[in-house]
Design a protein around this motif. Structure first.
Motif, PDB file in Angstrom:
ATOM      1  N   SER A  39     -22.984 119.996 -24.206  1.00 56.78           N
ATOM      2  CA  SER A  39     -22.038 119.523 -25.209  1.00 56.78           C
ATOM      3  C   SER A  39     -20.670 120.146 -25.023  1.00 56.78           C
ATOM      4  CB  SER A  39     -22.567 119.847 -26.616  1.00 56.78           C
ATOM      5  OG  SER A  39     -22.798 121.240 -26.764  1.00 56.78           O
ATOM      6  N   SER A  40     -20.614 121.325 -24.408  1.00 59.59           N
ATOM      7  CA  SER A  40     -19.342 121.989 -24.169  1.00 59.59           C
ATOM      8  C   SER A  40     -18.783 121.568 -22.807  1.00 59.59           C
ATOM      9  CB  SER A  40     -19.532 123.505 -24.225  1.00 59.59           C
ATOM     10  OG  SER A  40     -20.514 123.903 -23.295  1.00 59.59           O
ATOM     11  N   LYS A  41     -17.754 122.228 -22.357  1.00 57.36           N
ATOM     12  CA  LYS A  41     -17.160 121.878 -21.064  1.00 57.36           C
ATOM     13  C   LYS A  41     -18.094 122.279 -19.920  1.00 57.36           C
ATOM     14  CE  LYS A  41     -12.386 121.926 -22.651  1.00 57.36           C
ATOM     15  NZ  LYS A  41     -11.016 122.456 -22.463  1.00 57.36           N
ATOM     16  N   HIS A  42     -18.009 121.523 -18.819  1.00 57.13           N
ATOM     17  CA  HIS A  42     -18.995 121.630 -17.754  1.00 57.13           C
ATOM     18  C   HIS A  42     -18.806 122.883 -16.895  1.00 57.13           C
ATOM     19  CE1 HIS A  42     -19.917 117.560 -18.820  1.00 57.13           C
ATOM     20  NE2 HIS A  42     -18.809 117.063 -18.303  1.00 57.13           N
ATOM     21  N   PRO A  43     -19.906 123.580 -16.570  1.00 60.02           N
ATOM     22  CA  PRO A  43     -19.829 124.570 -15.491  1.00 60.02           C
ATOM     23  C   PRO A  43     -19.475 123.849 -14.201  1.00 60.02           C
ATOM     24  CG  PRO A  43     -22.099 124.131 -16.102  1.00 60.02           C
ATOM     25  CD  PRO A  43     -21.255 123.435 -17.112  1.00 60.02           C
ATOM     26  N   THR A  44     -18.775 124.545 -13.308  1.00 59.91           N
ATOM     27  CA  THR A  44     -18.164 123.870 -12.155  1.00 59.91           C
ATOM     28  C   THR A  44     -18.397 124.618 -10.860  1.00 59.91           C
ATOM     29  OG1 THR A  44     -16.410 123.095 -13.639  1.00 59.91           O
ATOM     30  CG2 THR A  44     -16.002 122.896 -11.281  1.00 59.91           C
ATOM     31  N   LEU A  45     -18.752 123.873  -9.822  1.00 62.81           N
ATOM     32  CA  LEU A  45     -18.842 124.389  -8.465  1.00 62.81           C
ATOM     33  C   LEU A  45     -17.711 123.790  -7.642  1.00 62.81           C
ATOM     34  CD1 LEU A  45     -20.338 125.838  -6.095  1.00 62.81           C
ATOM     35  CD2 LEU A  45     -21.624 123.694  -5.791  1.00 62.81           C
ATOM     36  N   TYR A  46     -16.849 124.635  -7.104  1.00 64.43           N
ATOM     37  CA  TYR A  46     -15.839 124.192  -6.143  1.00 64.43           C
ATOM     38  C   TYR A  46     -16.486 124.263  -4.765  1.00 64.43           C
ATOM     39  CZ  TYR A  46     -12.585 124.493  -9.987  1.00 64.43           C
ATOM     40  OH  TYR A  46     -11.953 124.293 -11.195  1.00 64.43           O
ATOM     41  N   LEU A  47     -16.615 123.100  -4.118  1.00 59.84           N
ATOM     42  CA  LEU A  47     -17.378 122.976  -2.878  1.00 59.84           C
ATOM     43  C   LEU A  47     -16.414 122.657  -1.733  1.00 59.84           C
ATOM     44  CD1 LEU A  47     -20.224 123.066  -1.703  1.00 59.84           C
ATOM     45  CD2 LEU A  47     -20.484 120.648  -2.317  1.00 59.84           C
ATOM     46  N   THR A  86      -5.315 129.054   3.253  1.00 60.36           N
ATOM     47  CA  THR A  86      -4.307 130.101   3.415  1.00 60.36           C
ATOM     48  C   THR A  86      -2.910 129.534   3.175  1.00 60.36           C
ATOM     49  OG1 THR A  86      -5.685 131.283   5.026  1.00 60.36           O
ATOM     50  CG2 THR A  86      -3.313 131.711   5.113  1.00 60.36           C
ATOM     51  N   ASP A  87      -2.025 130.355   2.616  1.00 59.60           N
ATOM     52  CA  ASP A  87      -0.609 130.006   2.601  1.00 59.60           C
ATOM     53  C   ASP A  87      -0.098 130.181   4.025  1.00 59.60           C
ATOM     54  OD1 ASP A  87      -0.563 129.439  -0.093  1.00 59.60           O
ATOM     55  OD2 ASP A  87       0.408 131.298  -0.702  1.00 59.60           O
ATOM     56  N   MET A  88       0.048 129.076   4.741  1.00 59.15           N
ATOM     57  CA  MET A  88       0.283 129.119   6.173  1.00 59.15           C
ATOM     58  C   MET A  88       1.680 129.640   6.519  1.00 59.15           C
ATOM     59  SD  MET A  88      -1.394 125.334   6.816  1.00 59.15           S
ATOM     60  CE  MET A  88      -1.252 125.354   8.611  1.00 59.15           C
ATOM     61  N   LYS A  89       1.755 130.336   7.639  1.00 63.10           N
ATOM     62  CA  LYS A  89       3.053 130.804   8.111  1.00 63.10           C
ATOM     63  C   LYS A  89       3.952 129.620   8.416  1.00 63.10           C
ATOM     64  CE  LYS A  89       5.319 133.429  11.806  1.00 63.10           C
ATOM     65  NZ  LYS A  89       6.176 134.217  10.892  1.00 63.10           N
ATOM     66  N   ILE A  98      -5.354 126.118  -3.691  1.00 67.56           N
ATOM     67  CA  ILE A  98      -6.781 126.202  -4.008  1.00 67.56           C
ATOM     68  C   ILE A  98      -7.072 127.221  -5.100  1.00 67.56           C
ATOM     69  CG2 ILE A  98      -7.495 127.979  -2.337  1.00 67.56           C
ATOM     70  CD1 ILE A  98      -9.341 124.676  -2.865  1.00 67.56           C
ATOM     71  N   SER A  99      -6.263 128.276  -5.186  1.00 71.22           N
ATOM     72  CA  SER A  99      -6.551 129.348  -6.142  1.00 71.22           C
ATOM     73  C   SER A  99      -5.873 129.151  -7.490  1.00 71.22           C
ATOM     74  CB  SER A  99      -6.120 130.704  -5.565  1.00 71.22           C
ATOM     75  OG  SER A  99      -4.710 130.744  -5.356  1.00 71.22           O
ATOM     76  N   GLU A 100      -4.754 128.448  -7.512  1.00 67.63           N
ATOM     77  CA  GLU A 100      -3.999 128.318  -8.758  1.00 67.63           C
ATOM     78  C   GLU A 100      -3.889 126.867  -9.244  1.00 67.63           C
ATOM     79  OE1 GLU A 100      -3.050 130.884 -10.450  1.00 67.63           O
ATOM     80  OE2 GLU A 100      -3.432 132.433  -8.930  1.00 67.63           O
ATOM     81  N   LYS A 133     -13.331 134.243   0.223  1.00 69.81           N
ATOM     82  CA  LYS A 133     -11.944 134.664   0.013  1.00 69.81           C
ATOM     83  C   LYS A 133     -11.526 134.405  -1.424  1.00 69.81           C
ATOM     84  CE  LYS A 133      -7.346 133.735   2.032  1.00 69.81           C
ATOM     85  NZ  LYS A 133      -6.688 132.990   3.112  1.00 69.81           N
ATOM     86  N   LEU A 134     -11.896 133.255  -1.961  1.00 69.29           N
ATOM     87  CA  LEU A 134     -11.521 132.900  -3.329  1.00 69.29           C
ATOM     88  C   LEU A 134     -12.205 133.825  -4.333  1.00 69.29           C
ATOM     89  CD1 LEU A 134      -9.751 130.777  -4.724  1.00 69.29           C
ATOM     90  CD2 LEU A 134     -11.742 129.299  -4.865  1.00 69.29           C
ATOM     91  N   ALA A 135     -13.500 134.055  -4.162  1.00 71.56           N
ATOM     92  CA  ALA A 135     -14.236 134.886  -5.114  1.00 71.56           C
ATOM     93  C   ALA A 135     -13.843 136.357  -5.016  1.00 71.56           C
ATOM     94  CB  ALA A 135     -15.733 134.734  -4.877  1.00 71.56           C
ATOM     95  N   LEU A 136     -13.565 136.846  -3.801  1.00 69.17           N
ATOM     96  CA  LEU A 136     -13.233 138.256  -3.638  1.00 69.17           C
ATOM     97  C   LEU A 136     -11.781 138.562  -3.995  1.00 69.17           C
ATOM     98  CD1 LEU A 136     -15.177 138.948  -0.311  1.00 69.17           C
ATOM     99  CD2 LEU A 136     -15.796 139.716  -2.616  1.00 69.17           C
ATOM    100  N   ARG A 137     -10.904 137.582  -3.863  1.00 67.49           N
ATOM    101  CA  ARG A 137      -9.519 137.794  -4.292  1.00 67.49           C
ATOM    102  C   ARG A 137      -9.332 137.509  -5.773  1.00 67.49           C
ATOM    103  NH1 ARG A 137      -5.004 135.621  -0.042  1.00 67.49           N
ATOM    104  NH2 ARG A 137      -3.686 136.341  -1.773  1.00 67.49           N
ATOM    105  N   CYS A 138     -10.218 136.708  -6.338  1.00 70.06           N
ATOM    106  CA  CYS A 138     -10.125 136.360  -7.764  1.00 70.06           C
ATOM    107  C   CYS A 138     -11.467 136.639  -8.447  1.00 70.06           C
ATOM    108  CB  CYS A 138      -9.740 134.889  -7.933  1.00 70.06           C
ATOM    109  SG  CYS A 138      -8.270 134.367  -7.035  1.00 70.06           S
TER     110      CYS A 138
END
Length: 259
Positions: A39-47, A86-89, A98-100, A133-138
């Protein structure tokens, strides 16, 4: 389940891009699938996809929609090109995307939970690197992350790129290969940083085929995380860098997720 092909404009990338989104649906009469929702907002998997793929690949190569139907889990599958998240050179700012930007946009479009305990990330190969990278940085945003045959040692890949085209690609993404080690693009550095912090630590799941060309670096990263006393689950089995292995193990990931 509802499957949505979402085309949208990214302010961070400055271009239009796409993602596939699977949304839970409570069903009882759909042949071959039983769905559920909350009933609440959905749990989410970013794949996340791998180096040579795009946002369509998980749907084309696995039965991910069928696998998540009974879980009440939304799945967001974005496109990031060959960026290594990655924020590419020399290129686009895919890390910032992807993170924000992506989570904020996805939650503005769809009823997705923003609670840490409801957010997870997983990926294969390049996407396994991106997931960790996403989980360990955030770590304050993701409760769990899974890597399937992931690129764990990006430092070695960048430094030892023998093919001229791949070496140039690594430079365009990361810049000087010597600058990666000990940076926020280095998974070993990020693991130690999280382990030594007083903050939240995501649960980690890692798997790799025993015949995969990335097997040795996966073993090395597993052992490093165990040495750091991080909460990591590791599985392996016969398999190369291919979809038969990933189709089997994404089902194990879904069973492992702390839903």
């Amino acid at each position: 389940m509802a499957l949505i092909h979402c085309d949208f404009f990214s302010e961070v990338l400055g271009v239009s891009t796409s993602m596939y989104v699977i949304l839970p649906q409570a069903t009882s009469n759909q042949i071959g699938m039983k769905g559920r929702t909350v009933s609440s907002k959905h749990p989410t998997l970013y794949l996340l996809h791998g180096l040579s793929d795009d946002h369509t690949i998980w749907l084309r190569r696995t039965s991910i929609e069928r696998y998540v139907a009974p879980l009440g889990l939304a799945v967001v599958m974005p496109a990031v090109g060959r960026s290594f998240y990655t924020d590419m050179k020399n290129g686009y700012r895919y890390w910032t995307f992807i993170s924000e930007e992506l989570p904020a946009l996805a939650r503005s479009f769809f009823p997705l939970s923003d609670r840490r305990e409801d957010n997870f990330v997983a990926g294969l190969s390049m996407g396994g690197y991106g997931a960790f990278k996403l989980a360990l940085r955030c770590p304050d945003r993701y409760a769990a992350a899974a890597s399937l045959s992931g690129v764990m040692d990006i430092v070695s890949h960048a430094k030892n790129a023998s093919a001229p085209m791949f070496a140039e690609e690594m430079y365009n993404i990361f810049g000087d290969p010597q600058s990666i080690e000990g940076s926020d693009n280095d998974l070993f550095y990020l693991a130690a940083k999280v382990a030594n912090s007083g903050g939240p630590k995501p649960k980690l799941y890692q798997c790799c085929g025993t015949e995969d060309f990335l097997y040795n670096e996966n073993i090395a990263f597993r052992d490093y995380c165990k040495k750091l006393n991080l909460d990591i689950t590791y599985e392996e089995g016969p398999g190369q860098h291919e979809w038969g292995f990933w189709d089997e193990y994404i089902q194990r990931v879904l069973k492992w997720l702390p839903l």
